[in-house]
Write an enzyme that holds these catalytic residues in place. Structure first.
Site, PDB file in Angstrom:
ATOM      1  CG  ASN A 151      -0.360  -0.039   2.499  1.00 42.38           C
ATOM      2  OD1 ASN A 151       0.680  -0.672   2.694  1.00 42.38           O
ATOM      3  ND2 ASN A 151      -0.938   0.656   3.449  1.00 42.38           N
ATOM      4  CD  GLU A 249       3.940  -2.153  13.595  1.00 42.51           C
ATOM      5  OE1 GLU A 249       2.750  -1.782  13.734  1.00 42.51           O
ATOM      6  OE2 GLU A 249       4.789  -2.051  14.485  1.00 42.51           O
ATOM      7  CB  CYS A 283      -2.630  -0.051   8.116  1.00 41.87           C
ATOM      8  SG  CYS A 283      -1.235   1.041   8.452  1.00 41.87           S
ATOM      9  CD  GLU A 461       7.598  -1.153  11.826  1.00 43.09           C
ATOM     10  OE1 GLU A 461       6.844  -0.362  11.232  1.00 43.09           O
ATOM     11  OE2 GLU A 461       8.214  -2.081  11.278  1.00 43.09           O
TER      12      GLU A 461
HETATM   13  P1  NAD Z   1       0.095  -9.516   2.952  1.00 44.49           P
HETATM   14  O1  NAD Z   1       0.098 -10.017   4.341  1.00 44.49           O
HETATM   15  O2  NAD Z   1      -0.615 -10.281   1.909  1.00 44.49           O
HETATM   16  O3  NAD Z   1       1.585  -9.347   2.406  1.00 44.49           O
HETATM   17  C1  NAD Z   1       2.546  -8.547   3.071  1.00 44.49           C
HETATM   18  C2  NAD Z   1       3.928  -9.059   2.703  1.00 44.49           C
HETATM   19  O4  NAD Z   1       4.089 -10.354   3.256  1.00 44.49           O
HETATM   20  C3  NAD Z   1       4.168  -9.192   1.197  1.00 44.49           C
HETATM   21  O5  NAD Z   1       5.501  -8.847   0.905  1.00 44.49           O
HETATM   22  C4  NAD Z   1       3.940 -10.681   0.984  1.00 44.49           C
HETATM   23  O6  NAD Z   1       4.609 -11.193  -0.141  1.00 44.49           O
HETATM   24  C5  NAD Z   1       4.520 -11.258   2.263  1.00 44.49           C
HETATM   25  N1  NAD Z   1       4.065 -12.612   2.613  1.00 44.49           N
HETATM   26  C6  NAD Z   1       2.889 -13.211   2.303  1.00 44.49           C
HETATM   27  N2  NAD Z   1       2.876 -14.488   2.769  1.00 44.49           N
HETATM   28  C7  NAD Z   1       4.062 -14.679   3.398  1.00 44.49           C
HETATM   29  C8  NAD Z   1       4.642 -15.789   4.079  1.00 44.49           C
HETATM   30  N3  NAD Z   1       4.025 -16.966   4.176  1.00 44.49           N
HETATM   31  N4  NAD Z   1       5.859 -15.634   4.632  1.00 44.49           N
HETATM   32  C9  NAD Z   1       6.512 -14.459   4.532  1.00 44.49           C
HETATM   33  N5  NAD Z   1       6.026 -13.380   3.872  1.00 44.49           N
HETATM   34  C10 NAD Z   1       4.805 -13.486   3.318  1.00 44.49           C
HETATM   35  O7  NAD Z   1      -0.451  -8.022   3.034  1.00 44.49           O
HETATM   36  P2  NAD Z   1      -0.729  -7.009   1.825  1.00 44.49           P
HETATM   37  O8  NAD Z   1      -1.989  -7.434   1.168  1.00 44.49           O
HETATM   38  O9  NAD Z   1       0.506  -6.840   1.022  1.00 44.49           O
HETATM   39  O10 NAD Z   1      -0.950  -5.639   2.611  1.00 44.49           O
HETATM   40  C11 NAD Z   1      -2.180  -5.242   3.139  1.00 44.49           C
HETATM   41  C12 NAD Z   1      -2.244  -5.479   4.619  1.00 44.49           C
HETATM   42  O11 NAD Z   1      -1.162  -4.823   5.265  1.00 44.49           O
HETATM   43  C13 NAD Z   1      -3.489  -4.929   5.262  1.00 44.49           C
HETATM   44  O12 NAD Z   1      -4.008  -5.854   6.162  1.00 44.49           O
HETATM   45  C14 NAD Z   1      -3.000  -3.693   6.009  1.00 44.49           C
HETATM   46  O13 NAD Z   1      -3.756  -3.317   7.120  1.00 44.49           O
HETATM   47  C15 NAD Z   1      -1.633  -4.128   6.415  1.00 44.49           C
HETATM   48  N6  NAD Z   1      -0.795  -2.979   6.726  1.00 44.49           N
HETATM   49  C16 NAD Z   1      -0.482  -2.738   8.042  1.00 44.49           C
HETATM   50  C17 NAD Z   1       0.286  -1.621   8.376  1.00 44.49           C
HETATM   51  C18 NAD Z   1       0.665  -1.327   9.807  1.00 44.49           C
HETATM   52  O14 NAD Z   1       1.568  -0.535  10.014  1.00 44.49           O
HETATM   53  N7  NAD Z   1       0.018  -1.933  10.796  1.00 44.49           N
HETATM   54  C19 NAD Z   1       0.728  -0.772   7.365  1.00 44.49           C
HETATM   55  C20 NAD Z   1       0.373  -1.048   6.050  1.00 44.49           C
HETATM   56  C21 NAD Z   1      -0.383  -2.163   5.737  1.00 44.49           C
END
Ligand code: NAD
Length: 481
Positions: A151, A249, A283, A461
């Site tokens: 995002n 996060e 998020c 963080e």
């Molecule tokens: P996601 O969990 O699908 O992917 C995030 C990252 O994790 C990607 O690089 C993905 O390739 C990797 N990943 C996926 N499966 C994995 C595994 N088995 N092992 C290791 N890595 C793996 O999330 P997304 O769809 O990319 O992002 C959206 C989500 O992120 C939303 O839920 C949003 O709320 C959250 N988000 C949280 C924050 C925060 O600071 N709390 C900030 C931004 C986004």
């Protein structure tokens, strides 16, 4: 076609097995490049480069580390326009937003930790009467893994990498496979800035292959992850038996609580922004709007009027407020919640439809959508949608607002609009979130702890919290006569 490579040991290299994934431009719905789907072997190569660089980097003076981090920051700013265009093409966000928020923030992340590391200190305890003194050494962990979402691609990628390398670690990092481009460009920038080879290694690929290989690697001792709650839980399960340090996060379902005694115009303007900035894919977006009942009807009318003025369109055009959603799959997911709303008895007050943009007919565009819901138990109020969809409902008392705000499994952030000091303090203390904004939204000071409670994550963080995460505290006790 724009094909990208991994960045390992200071070099841009193709994946060992030669596997690639398509990279889409969401604004037009077309493939514009390919990215490596890196295997265990690629991750191992990245690890080896990082492990080799670690003894020297961890002994590099703070001044030298700091100088290189400042240089990376300067180069990001020098290339701001170029990086903003690349980010927009990869993600679908308006170029103007990437120029104003994403890229400057990536530069600030390096700048901030270039300075913070020179100010980082640890404790000493004199054991009075025992002739002993204790002090805490804060040592870098070694090789650490950083995994980020799509995002805010460069913004969140650098939010992890900057403190990790400032603290003396070497890194194996993976950006989202959906938005890999600016991470690829960062590798080139690091070389230009003189970052020694192997200090940062970037591997591209799917979470289930490349990400999993990073998390499973026995010698990558800490994982800093930002992404979905489900993925976070999976990472925790994999990392726990290896006793890795983890920072997670995760998702959010943030309440935006509006009282009649607030500064109405400021609230209205900010609420439009906190609902739909970055297509609602932040998020921290306030996805549940809770409004005191005596201004509920007025708010509804004014909010709809303002939202109707938002322009959905080509991310390259200056007056576009809402660009494309990141992928077809994500657009389908967000739309499925609009269908659920109708089944759950929610009332669509505005939006709900996909948008066809001229010359970009296959792009993933959706109207900003406002849905009135009757209760907090519905899926729309309980599950993270992560798109341009907000719900609104009214409340009568402070107690009711607090209950509604807290009755979700997430606990990332909350916003409250009021000019009543007592109410502000009661909510600040009782909201079950890691961040509370009062009369503002997403005003960030990089020194503050950032993170969530409940299913929004573990750990913090930001500021010295990040430097604490990326270092291991060791107690040294010296007895003297
Ligand atoms: P996601 O969990 O699908 O992917 C995030 C990252 O994790 C990607 O690089 C993905 O390739 C990797 N990943 C996926 N499966 C994995 C595994 N088995 N092992 C290791 N890595 C793996 O999330 P997304 O769809 O990319 O992002 C959206 C989500 O992120 C939303 O839920 C949003 O709320 C959250 N988000 C949280 C924050 C925060 O600071 N709390 C900030 C931004 C986004």
């Amino acid at each position: 076609m724009l094909n990208i490579k991994n960045y390992i040991n200071g070099k841009l290299v193709a994946p060992e097995a030669g596997n690639y994934l398509d990279n889409y431009n969401p604004a037009v719905g077309e493939i514009y490049g390919q990215i490596p789907n890196s295997s265990k072997e690629d991750v191992q190569k990245a690890y080896q480069a990082a492990a080799k660089a670690f003894p020297s980097w961890s002994n590099t003076t703070l001044e030298e580390r700091s100088k290189i981090l400042y240089k990376i920051s300067d180069l990001i700013l020098e290339k701001l326009d170029f990086l903003a265009v690349a980010e927009s093409k990869d993600n679908g966000k308006p170029i103007a937003l990437a120029k104003q928020v994403d890229i400057p923030r990536a530069a600030s992340n390096f700048q901030f930790f270039a300075n913070a590391i020179t100010q980082f200190s640890s404790e000493a305890h004199e054991s009075v009467g025992l002739n002993a003194v204790n002090f805490t050494l804060r040592q870098p962990i070694g090789v650490v893994g950083c995994i980020s979402p799509w995002n805010l691609p460069l913004y969140l990628f650098t939010w992890k990498i900057a403190p990790a390398i400032a603290a003396g670690n070497c890194v194996v990092a993976k950006p989202s496979e959906v938005t890999p481009m600016t991470a690829y460009l960062l590798g080139k920038i690091c070389n230009e800035a003189g970052l020694p080879k192997g200090v940062l290694n970037i591997v591209h690929g799917l979470g289930s292959t490349t990400g999993q290989a990073i998390v499973e690697h026995p010698n990558i001792k800490a994982i800093s992850f930002t992404g979905g709650t489900k993925t976070g839980a999976h990472i925790a399960r994999v990392a726990a038996p290896m006793f890795k340090k983890i920072s997670l996060e995760l998702g959010g379902k943030n309440p935006n609580i509006i009282f009649a005694d607030c500064d109405y115009e400021k609230m209205l303007e900010t609420t439009v922004h906190s609902s739909f900035a970055n297509q609602g894919q932040i998020c921290l977006c306030g996805s549940r709007i809770l409004v005191e009942d005596n201004i509920y009807e007025k708010f509804k009318e004014d909010f709809i009027k303002k939202v109707a003025q938002l322009r959905v369109g080509n991310p390259s055009e200056k007056d576009t407020n809402i660009g494309a959603l990141v992928s077809k799959q994500h657009l389908e997911k967000v739309k499925s919640y609009i269908d659920i709303a109708e089944k759950e008895g929610g009332k669509i007050l505005f939006g709900g439809e996909t948008v066809t943009v001229t010359d970009r007919e296959n792009g993933y565009y959706l109207q900003p959508t406002i849905i009135e819901v009757k209760d907090n138990e519905c899926k729309l109020n309980q599950e993270e949608i992560f798109g341009p969809v907000v719900t609104i409902m009214s409340f009568k008392t402070d107690e009711e607002a607090l209950t509604l705000a807290n009755e979700v499994k997430y606990g990332l952030s909350a916003t409250i609009w009021t000019n009543n000091l007592n109410r502000t303090m009661q909510f600040a203390k009782q909201l079950q979130t890691g961040i509370v904004w009062v009369n503002t939204w997403m005003l960030r000071d990089l020194r503050t702890p950032f993170g969530g409670t409940k299913e929004s994550g573990v750990g913090r963080e930001g500021g010295f919290e990040a430097l604490r995460f990326f270092t291991e505290p060791k107690n040294i006790c010296i007895k003297y006569e």
